[in-house]
Design a protein around this motif. Sequence first.
Motif, short mmCIF file in Angstrom:
data_model
loop_
_atom_site.label_atom_id
_atom_site.label_comp_id
_atom_site.label_asym_id
_atom_site.label_seq_id
_atom_site.Cartn_x
_atom_site.Cartn_y
_atom_site.Cartn_z
N VAL A 1 -21.68 7.47 -8.77
CA VAL A 1 -20.82 7.69 -7.71
C VAL A 1 -20.35 9.19 -7.44
O VAL A 1 -20.10 9.90 -8.58
N THR A 2 -20.37 9.65 -6.27
CA THR A 2 -20.07 11.06 -5.96
C THR A 2 -18.66 10.84 -5.01
O THR A 2 -18.79 10.21 -4.07
N TYR A 3 -17.50 11.53 -5.53
CA TYR A 3 -16.43 11.54 -4.49
C TYR A 3 -16.51 12.53 -3.39
O TYR A 3 -16.60 13.64 -3.75
N ILE A 4 -16.29 12.16 -2.18
CA ILE A 4 -16.19 13.06 -1.10
C ILE A 4 -14.79 12.80 -0.21
O ILE A 4 -14.41 12.14 0.26
N PRO A 5 -14.12 14.02 -0.62
CA PRO A 5 -12.43 14.12 -0.12
C PRO A 5 -12.68 14.20 1.44
O PRO A 5 -13.34 14.71 2.21
N GLN A 6 -11.75 13.49 2.23
CA GLN A 6 -11.57 13.33 3.51
C GLN A 6 -9.98 13.59 3.62
O GLN A 6 -9.16 13.12 3.08
N ASP B 1 -17.21 6.95 -12.97
CA ASP B 1 -18.44 7.47 -12.60
C ASP B 1 -19.41 6.33 -11.64
O ASP B 1 -20.56 6.84 -11.52
N GLY B 2 -18.98 5.41 -11.80
CA GLY B 2 -19.66 4.29 -11.31
C GLY B 2 -20.61 3.38 -12.16
O GLY B 2 -21.12 2.52 -11.99
N SER B 3 -20.65 3.93 -13.35
CA SER B 3 -21.68 3.20 -14.55
C SER B 3 -21.39 2.00 -14.88
O SER B 3 -22.18 1.25 -15.30
N ASP B 4 -19.98 1.52 -14.55
CA ASP B 4 -19.87 0.08 -14.73
C ASP B 4 -20.37 -0.73 -13.95
O ASP B 4 -20.51 -1.97 -14.40
N PHE B 5 -20.60 -0.29 -12.86
CA PHE B 5 -21.53 -0.99 -11.84
C PHE B 5 -22.86 -0.88 -11.76
O PHE B 5 -23.59 -1.31 -10.73
N THR C 1 0.95 -1.20 0.07
CA THR C 1 0.08 0.03 0.03
C THR C 1 0.84 1.21 -0.03
O THR C 1 0.18 2.38 0.08
N HIS C 2 2.31 1.19 -0.20
CA HIS C 2 2.94 2.37 -0.29
C HIS C 2 2.74 2.93 -1.70
O HIS C 2 2.91 4.18 -1.85
N THR C 3 2.31 2.04 -2.47
CA THR C 3 2.25 2.46 -4.11
C THR C 3 0.71 2.09 -4.45
O THR C 3 0.65 2.46 -5.80
N SER C 4 -0.17 1.69 -3.70
CA SER C 4 -1.49 1.26 -4.26
C SER C 4 -2.41 1.19 -3.17
O SER C 4 -1.99 0.96 -1.96
N ALA C 5 -3.71 1.70 -3.36
CA ALA C 5 -4.83 1.74 -2.41
C ALA C 5 -5.00 0.51 -2.02
O ALA C 5 -5.25 -0.59 -2.72
N LYS C 6 -5.28 0.30 -0.66
CA LYS C 6 -5.59 -1.03 -0.34
C LYS C 6 -6.93 -1.54 -0.67
O LYS C 6 -7.06 -2.82 -0.78
N ILE D 1 -8.19 5.80 -6.81
CA ILE D 1 -9.64 5.18 -6.60
C ILE D 1 -10.60 5.67 -7.78
O ILE D 1 -11.44 4.99 -8.35
N GLU D 2 -10.42 7.03 -8.13
CA GLU D 2 -11.30 7.49 -9.29
C GLU D 2 -10.95 6.89 -10.69
O GLU D 2 -12.06 6.71 -11.21
N GLN D 3 -9.89 6.76 -10.80
CA GLN D 3 -9.41 5.97 -12.01
C GLN D 3 -10.04 4.60 -12.38
O GLN D 3 -10.35 4.15 -13.23
#
Length: 355
Positions: free
Chosen positions: A74-79, A66-70, A18-23, A60-62
């Motif tokens: 999808v709306t992204y909310i930054p934390q 937009d979630g259409s494949d599922f 996870t140093h180079t990839s989202a878990k 994650i966004e890449q």
Amino acid sequence: MKALVLSGGAGTRLRPITHTSAKQLVPVANKPILFYGLEAIAAADIVEVGMIVGETAKEIEQAVGDGSDFGLKVTYIPQSAPLGLAHAVLIAREFLGDDDFVMYLGDNFVFGGITDLVDEFRKDKPDAQILLTRVPDPTAFGVAVLDEKGQVVGLEEKPERPRSDLAVVGVYLFTPGVHEAVRSIEVSPRGELEITDAIQWMIDRQHDVRSTVISGYWKDTGNVTDMLEVNRTLLEGLEPRIEGFVDAESEIIGRVRIDAGAEVRGSRIVGPVVIGPGSVVVDSYVGPSTSIAENCLIRNSEIEFSIVLRDSSFDSIRRIEASLIGRNVTVTLSPRVPATHRLVIGDHGRVQISS
């Protein structure tokens, strides 16, 4: 009804991967763990999804788009930082509005999905509903205490001395009443706004908080051992399919999927195994519960009960097992050097050296 999916954690227990990839994007059975959750949400007839993202937001966004494949929007909310599950609800207030919602931790896996749970919640409409499961070490989880009628009477976050073995699974259902709760609690000693504190706040004020104890399969895929176990479980249900090339000298046994563009030459593959597109296995053994992603090379090697991410290679390695191998990794034999001994031995010494 909406969904709030948490995908902002740093994944410290999965480092260095996870140093180079989202878990949440580490694949099991050659599909990111996050995707299983999104598919479960879509199967429960939920369309609008708020995705909490942190420092891995671009990745994650890449992956999700937009979630259409599922079949989702999808709306992204930054934390800004991982400040707790209740904090995620707090910052998602505008997106959630006055709708009921399911909160799903993006690195959790619930075998069989959440459709039945969501249907039950829609029908009964409690203020909150949580999933529980019995675990051998509750200190690593939120822990629930039930009374003799099975009602939730207490919750603790990662207690040193748990009062039960019922861990809170990473799926929660709420009505809008939870928003007052998350605004009312204080930061915990861990420096976070704990969702368990918010639910306890609701319990203390006589809100209708219900629980479902699940006996099915659930995993928090926060470490390598759990990732491998989820991978094994998913592969057990693999539909065998050979779309790639397998030569006459190779042996394919059991549940094996060889994707289009993959090649197997002079090798023995014992399922359940999945070999991704563009991967090549030559003069090797690939054993049960192994996922090999796309564009990998396994040559003159043995590997089983492992996950190999894309663009990685093994050459003349015996033997690999219970391993999680990252992207673009190369594993080869080191040059053989003569065995030597350097000694400084005092007077009257006695030394035995094995060959």
